[in-house]
Write an enzyme that holds these catalytic residues in place. Structure first.
Site, mmCIF file in Angstrom:
data_model
loop_
_atom_site.group_PDB
_atom_site.id
_atom_site.type_symbol
_atom_site.label_atom_id
_atom_site.label_comp_id
_atom_site.label_asym_id
_atom_site.label_seq_id
_atom_site.Cartn_x
_atom_site.Cartn_y
_atom_site.Cartn_z
ATOM 1 N N ALA A 1 0.876 -1.174 0.000
ATOM 2 C CA ALA A 1 0.000 0.000 0.000
ATOM 3 C C ALA A 1 0.909 1.218 0.000
ATOM 4 O O ALA A 1 2.069 1.143 0.424
ATOM 5 C CB ALA A 1 -0.861 -0.026 1.240
ATOM 6 N N GLY B 1 0.672 -4.889 0.863
ATOM 7 C CA GLY B 1 -0.547 -4.893 0.040
ATOM 8 C C GLY B 1 -0.326 -5.530 -1.325
ATOM 9 O O GLY B 1 -1.264 -6.071 -1.924
ATOM 10 N N GLU C 1 -0.726 -9.060 -0.700
ATOM 11 C CA GLU C 1 -2.160 -9.288 -0.435
ATOM 12 C C GLU C 1 -2.961 -9.313 -1.739
ATOM 13 O O GLU C 1 -3.904 -10.087 -1.886
ATOM 14 C CB GLU C 1 -2.697 -8.189 0.500
ATOM 15 C CG GLU C 1 -2.113 -8.324 1.900
ATOM 16 C CD GLU C 1 -2.607 -7.257 2.853
ATOM 17 O OE1 GLU C 1 -2.280 -6.073 2.625
ATOM 18 O OE2 GLU C 1 -3.321 -7.584 3.799
ATOM 19 N N GLU D 1 4.855 -5.171 7.220
ATOM 20 C CA GLU D 1 4.004 -4.320 8.057
ATOM 21 C C GLU D 1 4.458 -4.232 9.513
ATOM 22 O O GLU D 1 4.419 -3.154 10.119
ATOM 23 C CB GLU D 1 2.545 -4.803 8.019
ATOM 24 C CG GLU D 1 1.786 -4.359 6.792
ATOM 25 C CD GLU D 1 1.941 -5.293 5.605
ATOM 26 O OE1 GLU D 1 2.887 -6.109 5.607
ATOM 27 O OE2 GLU D 1 1.130 -5.206 4.672
HETATM 28 N N1 COA Z 1 4.639 3.151 -0.557
HETATM 29 C C1 COA Z 1 5.039 4.310 -1.083
HETATM 30 N N2 COA Z 1 6.160 4.470 -1.796
HETATM 31 C C2 COA Z 1 6.902 3.356 -2.000
HETATM 32 C C3 COA Z 1 6.550 2.107 -1.489
HETATM 33 C C4 COA Z 1 5.369 2.023 -0.729
HETATM 34 N N3 COA Z 1 4.929 0.878 -0.217
HETATM 35 N N4 COA Z 1 7.504 1.220 -1.843
HETATM 36 C C5 COA Z 1 8.409 1.883 -2.558
HETATM 37 N N5 COA Z 1 8.057 3.181 -2.671
HETATM 38 C C6 COA Z 1 8.751 4.259 -3.365
HETATM 39 C C7 COA Z 1 9.918 4.809 -2.551
HETATM 40 O O1 COA Z 1 9.460 5.779 -1.615
HETATM 41 C C8 COA Z 1 10.749 5.416 -3.638
HETATM 42 O O2 COA Z 1 10.188 6.629 -4.046
HETATM 43 P P1 COA Z 1 11.120 7.973 -4.181
HETATM 44 O O3 COA Z 1 12.104 7.618 -5.242
HETATM 45 O O4 COA Z 1 10.155 9.035 -4.571
HETATM 46 O O5 COA Z 1 11.750 8.154 -2.838
HETATM 47 C C9 COA Z 1 10.577 4.435 -4.790
HETATM 48 O O6 COA Z 1 9.360 3.761 -4.527
HETATM 49 C C10 COA Z 1 11.684 3.416 -4.904
HETATM 50 O O7 COA Z 1 11.855 2.820 -3.627
HETATM 51 P P2 COA Z 1 13.282 2.733 -2.893
HETATM 52 O O8 COA Z 1 13.017 2.424 -1.446
HETATM 53 O O9 COA Z 1 14.104 3.941 -3.198
HETATM 54 O O10 COA Z 1 13.904 1.477 -3.646
HETATM 55 P P3 COA Z 1 14.870 0.339 -3.041
HETATM 56 O O11 COA Z 1 15.280 -0.484 -4.216
HETATM 57 O O12 COA Z 1 15.898 0.918 -2.190
HETATM 58 O O13 COA Z 1 13.901 -0.548 -2.088
HETATM 59 C C11 COA Z 1 11.876 -1.704 -1.473
HETATM 60 C C12 COA Z 1 12.783 -1.227 -2.623
HETATM 61 C C13 COA Z 1 10.612 -2.286 -2.102
HETATM 62 C C14 COA Z 1 12.589 -2.796 -0.654
HETATM 63 C C15 COA Z 1 11.538 -0.496 -0.552
HETATM 64 O O14 COA Z 1 11.028 0.551 -1.361
HETATM 65 C C16 COA Z 1 10.511 -0.792 0.508
HETATM 66 O O15 COA Z 1 10.847 -1.364 1.540
HETATM 67 N N6 COA Z 1 9.263 -0.359 0.281
HETATM 68 C C17 COA Z 1 8.210 -0.449 1.265
HETATM 69 C C18 COA Z 1 7.695 -1.850 1.412
HETATM 70 C C19 COA Z 1 6.642 -1.932 2.490
HETATM 71 O O16 COA Z 1 6.898 -1.693 3.660
HETATM 72 N N7 COA Z 1 5.431 -2.280 2.082
HETATM 73 C C20 COA Z 1 4.322 -2.457 2.981
HETATM 74 C C21 COA Z 1 3.538 -1.222 3.093
HETATM 75 S S1 COA Z 1 2.226 -1.443 4.256
#
Ligand code: COA
Length: 258
Positions: free
Chosen positions: A66, A112, A115, A135
């Site tokens: 999400a 999400g 999910e 989460e």
């Molecule tokens: N919500 C909002 N933005 C997200 C996102 C999420 N769930 N997952 C990734 N993004 C965005 C990042 O903020 C970033 O945006 P920006 O460039 O404007 O800062 C972009 O996507 C790329 O993510 P980044 O973290 O820079 O890439 P990475 O390769 O270092 O890491 C992930 C990739 C997927 C491991 C990391 O983005 C992450 O942990 N995301 C969240 C996952 C999460 O907790 N999901 C559950 C949500 S309830």
């Protein structure tokens, strides 16, 4: 059938839905969820579309969860609305959709995003995919049906370990625990999804809809109720023209054309 954050494409009897926010790793914001709902409603009216394949644009993510930026300031009442509306519009909507939906997991499927894949009928992942529930590291839990759907699919023990540890698993491990049913090379993911879709298309659409309904009842109702529902749907198939078609094709040593 073009929505900015969701691209839709149709090829024969298959509809493709592409989550299209690659710069945000296809994070599921409310507007994207609305577009998925709208696209599925359109598809439900089209009898020619038999299977839906849902995947992410880009090489990195199916969906990384999400959209955290949308709920970071939420209080419990807003979070409750987010969870309930999301389930109603997309997650429960997909699980109970009348046509089979295949998740083609092309990269991260987190929170999400996982999910969403769990709501689909079938999951296939490429060898670069990573799946998990982060989460608890954010101080919350999955809210779009991930807790119970994961437990139903992989069992309570593994579901608890995945959710409590936040560990991301790769496609090989996902295949071993039954979270996905096929693992492919990166560039063969959609081909495999289409192959599975085409196998489904060979069979009766009425049977597919009935089977999905009853299988979904198995996690919700008692065995006795499921047994009654199965007998009801099973018997109703006999009055459906597709039953006549399938049986007469068999008796005439032909393939039915559904
Ligand atoms: N919500 C909002 N933005 C997200 C996102 C999420 N769930 N997952 C990734 N993004 C965005 C990042 O903020 C970033 O945006 P920006 O460039 O404007 O800062 C972009 O996507 C790329 O993510 P980044 O973290 O820079 O890439 P990475 O390769 O270092 O890491 C992930 C990739 C997927 C491991 C990391 O983005 C992450 O942990 N995301 C969240 C996952 C999460 O907790 N999901 C559950 C949500 S309830």
């Amino acid at each position: 059938m073009e929505h900015e954050e969701l691209l839709t494409k149709r090829k024969g009897k298959i509809a493709f839905l592409y989550l299209n926010r690659p710069e945000k790793f296809n994070a599921l914001n409310i507007s994207l969820l609305d577009k998925i709902n709208l696209a599925l409603k359109e598809i439900s009216k089209d009898d020619k579309i038999r299977v839906i394949i849902l995947t992410g644009i880009g090489e990195k993510a199916f969906a990384a969860g999400a959209d955290i930026s949308e709920f970071s300031e939420f209080k419990s009442n807003e979070a409750l609305g987010l969870s309930k509306k999301g389930k109603e519009k997309v997650f429960d909507f997909i699980e109970d959709f009348s046509k089979p939906v295949i998740a083609a997991i092309n990269g991260y499927a987190l929170g999400g995003g996982l999910e969403l894949a769990l709501s689909c009928d079938i999951r296939i992942a490429s060898n670069n995919a990573l799946m998990g529930f982060p989460e608890a590291s954010l101080g919350t839990i999955p809210g779009y049906g991930g807790t119970y759907r994961l437990a139903e699919i992989v069992g309570k023990g593994i579901a608890k370990e995945m959710i409590l540890t936040c560990r991301k698993i790769n496609s090989k491990e996902a295949l071993q625990i039954g979270l996905i049913s096929h693992l492919t090379k990166k560039n063969e993911l959609l081909e495999k999804a289409v192959q599975v879709a085409n196998e489904i298309i060979l069979n009766s659409p009425n049977a597919a809809t009935s089977a999905i309904k009853i299988i979904n009842y198995s996690g919700r109702e008692s065995k006795k109720t499921c047994s009654e529902i199965e007998s009801k749907y099973f018997s109703e198939c006999f009055d459906h023209p597709e039953f006549k078609k399938g049986v007469s094709a068999f008796l005439n040593k032909q393939k039915p054309n559904f």
